[in-house]
Write a protein that holds these residues in place. Structure first.
Motif, PDB file in Angstrom:
ATOM      1  N   ASN A  42       4.715   3.294   2.981  1.00 12.46           N
ATOM      2  CA  ASN A  42       4.815   4.317   1.942  1.00 12.46           C
ATOM      3  C   ASN A  42       3.714   5.350   2.143  1.00 12.46           C
ATOM      4  OD1 ASN A  42       6.689   2.440   0.515  1.00 12.46           O
ATOM      5  ND2 ASN A  42       4.782   1.287   0.266  1.00 12.46           N
ATOM      6  N   VAL A  43       4.108   6.619   2.050  1.00 10.77           N
ATOM      7  CA  VAL A  43       3.124   7.690   2.257  1.00 10.77           C
ATOM      8  C   VAL A  43       3.251   8.707   1.131  1.00 10.77           C
ATOM      9  CG1 VAL A  43       2.267   9.441   3.861  1.00 10.77           C
ATOM     10  CG2 VAL A  43       3.431   7.433   4.757  1.00 10.77           C
ATOM     11  N   LEU A  44       2.127   9.075   0.574  1.00 10.37           N
ATOM     12  CA  LEU A  44       2.095  10.151  -0.412  1.00 10.37           C
ATOM     13  C   LEU A  44       1.478  11.375   0.270  1.00 10.37           C
ATOM     14  CD1 LEU A  44       2.570  10.740  -3.543  1.00 10.37           C
ATOM     15  CD2 LEU A  44       0.079  10.620  -3.687  1.00 10.37           C
ATOM     16  N   CYS A  45       2.288  12.431   0.375  1.00  8.83           N
ATOM     17  CA  CYS A  45       1.851  13.616   1.120  1.00  8.83           C
ATOM     18  C   CYS A  45       1.187  14.632   0.200  1.00  8.83           C
ATOM     19  CB  CYS A  45       3.059  14.274   1.785  1.00  8.83           C
ATOM     20  SG  CYS A  45       3.888  13.161   2.929  1.00  8.83           S
ATOM     21  N   LEU A  46      -0.037  14.984   0.546  1.00  7.61           N
ATOM     22  CA  LEU A  46      -0.813  15.914  -0.277  1.00  7.61           C
ATOM     23  C   LEU A  46      -1.361  17.027   0.603  1.00  7.61           C
ATOM     24  CD1 LEU A  46      -2.955  13.042  -1.765  1.00  7.61           C
ATOM     25  CD2 LEU A  46      -1.256  14.296  -3.085  1.00  7.61           C
ATOM     26  N   PRO A  79       0.802  -1.229   0.000  1.00  9.06           N
ATOM     27  CA  PRO A  79       0.000   0.000   0.000  1.00  9.06           C
ATOM     28  C   PRO A  79       0.832   1.276   0.000  1.00  9.06           C
ATOM     29  CG  PRO A  79       0.096  -0.919   2.214  1.00  9.06           C
ATOM     30  CD  PRO A  79       0.924  -1.827   1.351  1.00  9.06           C
ATOM     31  N   ILE A  80       0.288   2.298  -0.628  1.00  7.97           N
ATOM     32  CA  ILE A  80       0.838   3.652  -0.544  1.00  7.97           C
ATOM     33  C   ILE A  80      -0.265   4.517   0.053  1.00  7.97           C
ATOM     34  CG2 ILE A  80       1.796   5.624  -1.826  1.00  7.97           C
ATOM     35  CD1 ILE A  80       2.733   3.561  -3.969  1.00  7.97           C
ATOM     36  N   LEU A  81      -0.015   4.969   1.265  1.00  9.44           N
ATOM     37  CA  LEU A  81      -1.027   5.729   2.013  1.00  9.44           C
ATOM     38  C   LEU A  81      -1.070   7.175   1.522  1.00  9.44           C
ATOM     39  CD1 LEU A  81      -2.944   5.908   4.566  1.00  9.44           C
ATOM     40  CD2 LEU A  81      -0.895   6.547   5.851  1.00  9.44           C
ATOM     41  N   GLN A  82      -2.193   7.562   0.942  1.00 10.59           N
ATOM     42  CA  GLN A  82      -2.339   8.976   0.586  1.00 10.59           C
ATOM     43  C   GLN A  82      -2.824   9.713   1.828  1.00 10.59           C
ATOM     44  OE1 GLN A  82      -3.139   8.721  -4.209  1.00 10.59           O
ATOM     45  NE2 GLN A  82      -4.392  10.092  -2.994  1.00 10.59           N
ATOM     46  N   MET A  83      -2.138  10.792   2.131  1.00  9.54           N
ATOM     47  CA  MET A  83      -2.455  11.529   3.334  1.00  9.54           C
ATOM     48  C   MET A  83      -2.598  13.004   2.993  1.00  9.54           C
ATOM     49  SD  MET A  83      -0.336  10.764   6.738  1.00  9.54           S
ATOM     50  CE  MET A  83      -1.241  10.267   8.165  1.00  9.54           C
ATOM     51  N   THR A  84      -3.796  13.534   3.181  1.00 11.29           N
ATOM     52  CA  THR A  84      -3.969  14.964   2.933  1.00 11.29           C
ATOM     53  C   THR A  84      -3.967  15.712   4.264  1.00 11.29           C
ATOM     54  OG1 THR A  84      -6.370  15.138   3.155  1.00 11.29           O
ATOM     55  CG2 THR A  84      -5.521  14.391   1.017  1.00 11.29           C
ATOM     56  N   CYS A  85      -3.736  17.013   4.164  1.00 15.70           N
ATOM     57  CA  CYS A  85      -3.703  17.860   5.356  1.00 15.70           C
ATOM     58  C   CYS A  85      -5.044  18.559   5.579  1.00 15.70           C
ATOM     59  CB  CYS A  85      -2.605  18.909   5.205  1.00 15.70           C
ATOM     60  SG  CYS A  85      -0.979  18.207   4.985  1.00 15.70           S
ATOM     61  N   ARG A  86      -6.051  18.139   4.805  1.00 18.65           N
ATOM     62  CA  ARG A  86      -7.328  18.850   4.884  1.00 18.65           C
ATOM     63  C   ARG A  86      -8.124  18.547   6.151  1.00 18.65           C
ATOM     64  NH1 ARG A  86      -9.753  16.636   0.573  1.00 18.65           N
ATOM     65  NH2 ARG A  86      -9.992  14.939   2.034  1.00 18.65           N
TER      66      ARG A  86
END
Ligand code: SF4
Ligand code: SF4
Lengths: 214, 297
Positions: free
Chosen positions: B102-106, B74-81
């Motif tokens: 794995n983290v995708l920073c958005l 997995p690649i964890l999508q993480m938003t700051c919203r």
């Protein structure tokens, strides 16, 4: 600098005034006069509407600047009419409403919604310019405040939603970072676009914010 | 703790393939599990979107756990919203202990564009600050300056929009993200390979892996819609014509062919380090796109 307001729906005013049959109305000669939300004309119009509802308007006045100390003096001059009212309806921004409420025990009710503190951009158009964040960074953003000019209050550059220089929430509004970029370019300070800003301190002056000036 | 297999793939120098799934609105996770099973053995990592377009859904972290359970990466999508810095750090600690590496920073989409338009948008941090936060947690400290009892280790990435207009502010942010510790970048959808090659000429100077975003086109109408409505997307006319020329009922297959052809060209011309395939709602055709690209895992 002006406090920008919009009139509440009359239905909402009607609902909150439901228990009260005798009303005194305040307007403000400064901000709500300029935005046509609580000046002489709007106060007169409100008087008429309340009378149509069968309410007694015990009196009304448009004070020069509702949030100013002078308001207390003016309230004293209208002592009897205010005394006769069961509720006070205020057509100034929330600062004035609170000032008036601090001088009196009767229910004080706002007739307008306070939206933001704005500056006049082009004649008749006001825009929010500062959120009083307590850590002013506009020295590094070409005098444009990203906290208020960017929908998300970002400080490190545009989000992925910017399109043709506009903001993702509204194609009519500029993206803060296009504005900042363009102005930094003119100033020859584009290196500032790459400056990393640390996460903000949201409690520079913790709420409730009170400052004593000696 | 062993490196994430996605990170290993990135470092191996091979052409890396990732794809993405969107969790459901509701508790019926069957379709999501089906998509995971379809993808887990043919890609190097699966992104799970985080309330994409500000539409409330089953959480990204839940989708990532499901991928883990089923043997995928997995690649964890993480938003700051939706979370402040405390909640973001807490979720990162939790994710790590469950094997999410794995983290995708958005930054995250704006709240008013979604289905809870009156909600409070948080944006306590932005994407570059979130990347910095990951690097900080890895060093054994939290954002309050306190010591952690056990620290995580992530392969952290971010996004860029190579077709943004104007491009300069976008690139300044891109450089900040790399500076903040991004190891990989998944791009917004690209369709014009010449433009993309120009972007790559610039991007190659940075020590970061770039994965081109491939969004499946399902019709000429969708392509035109995206040109008019999706920020930073430019579908050239020749692709719109190709889709429009498809016989009735064949537009999807044409879209699959176009996507496959692009993946193939990107790989053969060695233009970038990999691709990120987004088939928004049509995840079941990702294997067909890879087949059309001549890729087998
Ligand atoms: S950065 Fe913006 S919100 Fe903060 S003090 Fe300056 S102008 Fe006001
Ligand atoms: S488009 Fe620009 S102004 Fe709008 S939220 Fe994104 S960065 Fe902020």
């Amino acid at each position: 600098m002006k406090s920008i307001t919009k009139q509440k729906d009359f239905e909402a005013v009607k609902e909150i005034l439901e228990p009260f049959d005798r009303i005194f109305i305040f307007g403000c000669g400064t901000c709500t006069t300029m935005t046509h939300t609580g000046g002489v004309e709007e106060v007169a119009e409100m008087c008429g509407k309340l009378q149509e509802l069968g309410k007694l308007v015990t009196g009304s006045t448009v004070v020069p600047t509702a949030c100013d100390e002078v308001t207390e003096e003016i309230m004293k001059q209208h002592g009897q009419a205010i005394e006769n009212a069961t509720a006070i309806l205020v057509m100034s921004c929330a600062l004035g409403v609170q000032k008036i409420a601090s001088y009196i025990e009767k229910p004080v009710i706002p007739a307008v919604d306070t939206l933001f503190i704005g500056v006049e951009d082009t004649p008749g158009t006001f825009k929010e310019a500062c959120d009083q964040c307590g850590q002013c960074i506009i020295g590094e953003t070409a005098g444009i405040c990203p906290i208020t000019a960017c929908h998300k209050g970002l400080v490190n550059g545009p989000c992925g939603g910017t399109s043709n220089g506009k903001c993702e929430v509204d194609k009519e509004r500029d993206c803060a970072f296009t504005l900042i970029y363009n102005r930094l370019k003119i100033q020859g300070r584009l290196d500032l676009m790459k400056k990393y800003h640390e996460p903000k301190n949201y409690h520079v002056e913790p709420r409730p914010k009170v400052i004593k000036v000696s | 703790m062993a490196k994430s297999s996605f990170k290993e793939a990135l470092e191996s120098g091979k052409f890396v393939i990732t794809s993405e799934i969107g969790p459901p609105k509701g508790t019926n996770i069957e379709p999501m599990l089906h998509h995971i099973d379809l993808l887990k053995d043919i890609v190097d990592g699966i992104n799970v979107t985080d309330h994409q377009s500000s539409v409330m859904r089953f959480p990204s972290i839940g989708g990532c756990l499901a991928i883990k359970e089923r043997g995928g990466e997995p690649i964890l999508q993480m938003t700051c919203r939706d979370r402040n810095r405390m909640a973001l750090q807490a979720d990162l600690l939790y994710a790590y202990t469950r094997g999410i590496r794995n983290v995708l920073c958005l930054t995250g989409d704006a709240v008013p564009v979604g289905d809870h338009p009156t909600a409070k948008g948080v944006f306590d941090l932005d994407s570059s600050q979130l990347l910095q936060t990951i690097r900080l947690l890895e060093s054994g400290k939290d954002m309050g300056g306190n010591d952690l009892n056990g620290s995580p280790e992530f392969c952290a990435g971010a996004i860029v929009t190579p077709e943004a207009n104007p491009i300069e502010p976008q690139l300044a942010k891109f450089e900040k993200k790399i500076e903040a510790g991004a190891e990989f970048i998944q791009t917004q959808a690209i369709y014009d390979l010449e433009n993309f090659a120009k972007f790559m000429e610039y991007a190659r100077q940075f020590n970061v892996k770039i994965m081109a975003g491939i969004v499946l086109l399902v019709s000429a109408r969708m392509a035109k819609f995206m040109n008019n409505n999706v920020p930073g997307i430019f579908v050239p006319d020749h692709l719109i014509d190709e889709l429009a020329a498809a016989p009735k009922g064949e537009a999807l297959n044409t879209g699959i062919r176009i996507a496959g052809r692009m993946v193939k060209q990107l790989k053969e011309q060695n233009l970038c380090d990999g691709v990120h395939i987004m088939a928004i709602g049509k995840e079941e055709v990702v294997p067909d796109i890879l087949a059309a690209a001549g890729i087998q895992k």
